[in-house]
Design an enzyme around this catalytic site. Structure first.
Site, PDB file in Angstrom:
ATOM      1  N   LYS A 168      26.264  23.842  36.078  1.00  0.00           N
ATOM      2  CA  LYS A 168      25.538  24.963  35.480  1.00  0.00           C
ATOM      3  C   LYS A 168      26.482  25.750  34.586  1.00  0.00           C
ATOM      4  O   LYS A 168      27.427  26.379  35.070  1.00  0.00           O
ATOM      5  CB  LYS A 168      24.966  25.903  36.543  1.00  0.00           C
ATOM      6  CG  LYS A 168      24.004  26.952  35.931  1.00  0.00           C
ATOM      7  CD  LYS A 168      23.794  28.150  36.811  1.00  0.00           C
ATOM      8  CE  LYS A 168      24.816  29.225  36.582  1.00  0.00           C
ATOM      9  NZ  LYS A 168      24.721  29.893  35.256  1.00  0.00           N
ATOM     10  N   GLU A 215      39.886  44.244  37.408  1.00  0.00           N
ATOM     11  CA  GLU A 215      39.853  43.406  36.219  1.00  0.00           C
ATOM     12  C   GLU A 215      38.901  44.012  35.191  1.00  0.00           C
ATOM     13  O   GLU A 215      37.717  44.209  35.462  1.00  0.00           O
ATOM     14  CB  GLU A 215      39.395  41.999  36.611  1.00  0.00           C
ATOM     15  CG  GLU A 215      39.587  40.967  35.553  1.00  0.00           C
ATOM     16  CD  GLU A 215      39.247  39.584  36.051  1.00  0.00           C
ATOM     17  OE1 GLU A 215      39.865  38.604  35.582  1.00  0.00           O
ATOM     18  OE2 GLU A 215      38.364  39.457  36.921  1.00  0.00           O
ATOM     19  N   CYS A 248      40.817  35.243  32.678  1.00  0.00           N
ATOM     20  CA  CYS A 248      41.077  35.613  34.069  1.00  0.00           C
ATOM     21  C   CYS A 248      42.564  35.815  34.336  1.00  0.00           C
ATOM     22  O   CYS A 248      42.938  36.589  35.218  1.00  0.00           O
ATOM     23  CB  CYS A 248      40.514  34.549  35.010  1.00  0.00           C
ATOM     24  SG  CYS A 248      41.068  32.871  34.651  1.00  0.00           S
ATOM     25  N   GLU A 306      38.155  29.554  41.631  1.00  0.00           N
ATOM     26  CA  GLU A 306      39.136  30.112  40.680  1.00  0.00           C
ATOM     27  C   GLU A 306      38.533  31.410  40.190  1.00  0.00           C
ATOM     28  O   GLU A 306      37.572  31.414  39.431  1.00  0.00           O
ATOM     29  CB  GLU A 306      39.383  29.116  39.543  1.00  0.00           C
ATOM     30  CG  GLU A 306      40.651  29.423  38.754  1.00  0.00           C
ATOM     31  CD  GLU A 306      40.368  30.213  37.491  1.00  0.00           C
ATOM     32  OE1 GLU A 306      40.573  31.448  37.533  1.00  0.00           O
ATOM     33  OE2 GLU A 306      39.953  29.621  36.499  1.00  0.00           O
TER      34      GLU A 306
END
Length: 794
Positions: free
Chosen positions: A192, A397, A300, A266
């Site tokens: 996906k 983040e 990331c 991850e």
């Protein structure tokens, strides 16, 4: 402007990439895309579509199918049907297919790059020069692994049907990171793509058709979070591989806890970018540009926390501001653009909101004076200085072009600040002193460390995080193992569910009246025998009901004390592998000296014959891990740059161990020894059926020079102690070997801090078979790989 004026200003003029080929491809599909299932384009079951648009100008690109549970089921069934034929192919045949995909990616590289930039908003020079070449590299690299699979991974087999969910920041590259190793190892895939950026995945589906990949091997189902949820929850998915936010990763962990799905995550990061006063500051600034403003900071592993030595802070900030003033922001199809568009309005609003909060918390904001395009989603490169280490912009983040700057004085303080985060994905260290750089790199809690470079990736070098940045690796040999399982484990029978235990009457612990076969044992914490905090003990009986003795009943406070002792013993990880081996050999020697007395006591619980086998194999197993201690080495990768990547096997940290019930001695030794051989410390809950073995074990460790706190033993009911271990933030990992309900609990209860959990999935393990019960499989789970990239040459 005249030529002479341009020569003086050295300004770039516009250099737009022509999107006509990408637009023509969209038009050939009528700007509407269905799912790619079983080698064909299939209309979504609910006939529902959503729009994807160009973030640089807001213009609609196409309508894309919204996947439902029915669409996911169709894709999984197609993958299941194709699975048997795909895994039955020879390694060479699968290698040829992956090689064909690599060649097709190169053939259509410009179309892929332009489409990626239009759908994502990243500058064309990044998608053209970085993303797409790396996509091809991954398929070439894994074609090689497909060819060598049987030679390098004997007695392994694919997981089966793999569900993969990828993010929007590197749409095609993340697809390659996941599909290439999955196909190379014989799995079939349902993938996906991100809702914001599905187009390059759909173009890749066409390349699969052109490469004659068998129908059903690769299936692409588009949609939003509902589609991903259906994929994760489908009962026939054997493994889930996810890249995305920590929040969603935590939800996936919770959703799969009660299943046997393998899981690799991850997740997010808040990576430190450390600059020492002896660094080449101009080079460091250029590295910083790539570290935080590459892909608009939507990375990331972006170096979003600048840690600079105090003595250079003022001059460094000045250089950074000067460089920020030269960055060009604009339409990403312009080949002279440095910073493109933010992927969507919701992401732009998040960036704006977090910067405002950082300023409210005391940060000083500086942005270059630049004209942003009037259409689309753009945010200027930003530096926040005077940031407190606990500020939201230092801890959470942002996923945008925002740098949070802090200072440090000493290398020790730099390491403390760098590790002051729940994440552990990547780090950068800049110093002309290689001793300082490598000394600091070794102490950073991160899966990747770049020394005097940044954002280097290669298919041969594993990538992944520590702590709440997830677990598992992508790329390299370790990334391939994420899609393989030992045949013996996959086909091992399930352990029978035990009957509901009858809780014995608790009695105050006492010394008198203990049966002669054993004495009242104690807990073992920090190298000392200690009484349980509860003040209670539990009866231990043989299979025929005879009272064998009493064992202390540990509780939450005892676990707390054991974790504290284990943390204090972390110097064990810094001991040389040779020294750890010597201690283990000494343990084996002392166990052999006490052979008869231990067999005698153990026989009362498991019988004379099993007791003898457990003892002899325990000695052999300790010897085996003593041998492995200084031989389970890392590797040095040679990526196609002027760098080496040092892949170091590092201990996980402090690990909680739930031992198997039916092999009290051998099960304990088989799980604890690989962990301590590579430098972990452990808190162990021994066999609940016969926990009295702890009395022999702590005497063994006391006489073998094992430092106090390396092994801690807390006796009690697994159902109670497991919860405390799983939820404790001081525990880095859980090894849980028990029945199905127990291992499901271990995974579910440790979701909060995403600690690594490794279990037998409720399967029966033959601890008496060395081919199954010892070796690399255990050592690989006892370590995590850190890749340290070091440049060389001119």
């Amino acid at each position: 402007m005249s030529i002479a004026e341009k020569f003086v200003s050295m300004e770039y003029g516009p250099a737009p990439e022509d999107p006509k080929e990408a637009l023509a491809w969209l038009d050939r599909h009528g700007r509407r895309f269905n799912h790619f299932i079983d080698g064909e384009w299939q209309v979504p079951a609910a006939a529902e579509y959503f729009e994807t648009s160009d973030p640089s100008n807001g213009e609609r690109l196409a309508s894309v199918a919204q996947g439902s549970a029915a669409d996911i089921h169709a894709a999984v069934q197609a993958a299941r049907t194709a699975s048997h034929k795909w895994r039955a192919l020879t390694p060479h045949a699968r290698a040829r297919y992956l090689y064909a995909l690599a060649r097709l990616v190169q053939k259509h590289s410009r179309l892929l790059a332009v489409l990626e930039t239009m759908d994502n908003g990243k500058p064309i020079r990044e998608s053209r020069d970085i993303d797409i070449p790396l996509v091809a590299r991954h398929f070439y690299y894994h074609a090689g692994w497909a060819q060598l699979l049987d030679q390098e991974f004997p007695e392994h087999e694919p997981c089966g049907i793999v569900g993969q969910i990828i993010p929007w920041n590197f749409p095609l590259l993340m697809l390659a990171w996941k599909i290439a190793p999955a196909l190379a190892t014989g799995n079939t895939v349902v993938l996906k793509p991100a809702e914001f950026t599905p187009l390059s995945a759909l173009l890749f589906a066409e390349l699969c058709h052109e490469a004659h990949i068998p129908a059903g091997v690769v299936n692409i189902v588009t949609g939003d979070g509902r589609t991903g949820e259906a994929l994760v929850n489908h009962p026939e998915i054997d493994k889930v591989a996810f890249t995305g936010s920590t929040e969603v990763g935590r939800a996936i962990r919770a959703a799969t806890a009660s299943s046997h799905k393998r899981l690799s995550l991850e997740l997010g990061g808040k990576s430190p970018f450390i600059i020492f006063d002896d660094a080449d500051l101009d080079s460091a600034v250029e590295g910083l540009v790539d570290g935080i403003w590459f892909n608009q900071g939507q990375v990331c592993c972006a170096g979003s926390r600048l840690l600079m030595q105090e003595s250079i802070a003022e001059v460094l900030i000045s250089k950074i501001r000067d460089r920020m003033s030269t960055l060009r922001i604009g339409p990403p199809l312009d080949k002279a653009i440095d910073i493109g568009a933010i992927v969507a309005r919701v992401q732009l609003e998040r960036i704006q909101r977090m910067v405002k909060q950082g300023i409210a918390e005391g940060a000083t904001c500086w942005q270059a004076q630049t004209q942003l395009p009037s259409r689309g989603f753009y945010y200027p490169p930003t530096i926040l200085s005077n940031v407190h280490p606990t500020s939201i912009v230092a801890q959470q983040e942002i996923f945008g072009p925002v740098l949070a700057a802090m200072t440090f004085r000493t290398p020790k303080e730099a390491v403390e600040l760098a590790n002051n985060t729940v994440y552990g994905l990547a780090s950068c260290v800049w110093s002309e002193n290689i001793n300082v750089a490598l000394h600091v790199a070794a102490q950073l809690k991160a899966g990747v460390v770049w020394v005097n470079c940044t954002n280097l990736f290669d298919a041969a070098c594993g990538f992944g995080g520590y702590r709440e940045s997830g677990y598992g690796r992508e790329g390299g040999r370790e990334g391939l193992l994420e899609y393989l399982e030992p045949k013996w484990l996959k086909h091992a029978p399930k352990l029978p569910a035990s009957a509901a235990p009858i809780t014995p009457q608790l009695e105050a612990e006492h010394e008198h009246g203990t049966p002669s076969i054993d004495r009242t044992v104690k807990l073992y914490v920090g190298g000392k025998q200690v009484r349980p905090d509860s003040g209670y003990s539990m009866e231990v009986r043989s299979s025929d009901g005879r009272l064998l003795g009493e064992a202390p009943l540990g509780n939450r406070k005892d676990i707390r004390n054991a974790v504290e002792a284990a943390r204090k013993a972390e110097s064990w990880s810094k001991a040389t592998a040779h020294n750890r081996a010597q201690v283990l050999y000494y343990c084996a020697e002392n166990l052999a000296l006490r052979r008869d007395e231990i067999i005698h006591r153990l026989a009362a619980a498991v019988g004379e014959q099993q007791a003898g086998r457990e003892l002899e194999l325990s000695i052999e197993r300790i010897f085996s891990y003593a041998a492995w201690a200084d031989k389970f080495d890392g590797a040095v990768h040679n990526p196609p740059f002027r760098n080496i990547a040092i892949a170091m096997n590092e201990p996980i940290g402090t690990v909680g161990v739930i031992c198997p019930a039916d092999t009290p001695l051998l099960g304990f030794i088989s799980l604890v020894m690989p962990l301590i051989a590579v430098g972990n410390t452990v808190i162990t809950v021994p066999s609940e059926k016969y926990p009295l073995i702890a009395g022999d074990l702590y005497q063994l460790f006391d006489t073998s020079d094992l430092p106090g706190g390396v092994v801690n033993i807390v006796i009690g009911y697994v159902s109670q102690l497991l919860k405390t271990l799983a939820e404790h933030d001081g525990i880095d990992g859980i090894w849980c070997y028990g029945e199905e309900a127990t291992v499901a609990s271990a995974k579910a209860m440790s979701t909060g801090n995403l600690k690594q959990v490794w279990t037998n999935e409720g399967r029966a393990i033959d601890w008496f078979n060395p081919k199954i019960a010892e070796g690399r499989w255990y050592l690989e789970h006892a370590t995590q790989v850190k890749n340290i990239w070091v440049p060389y040459g001119e």
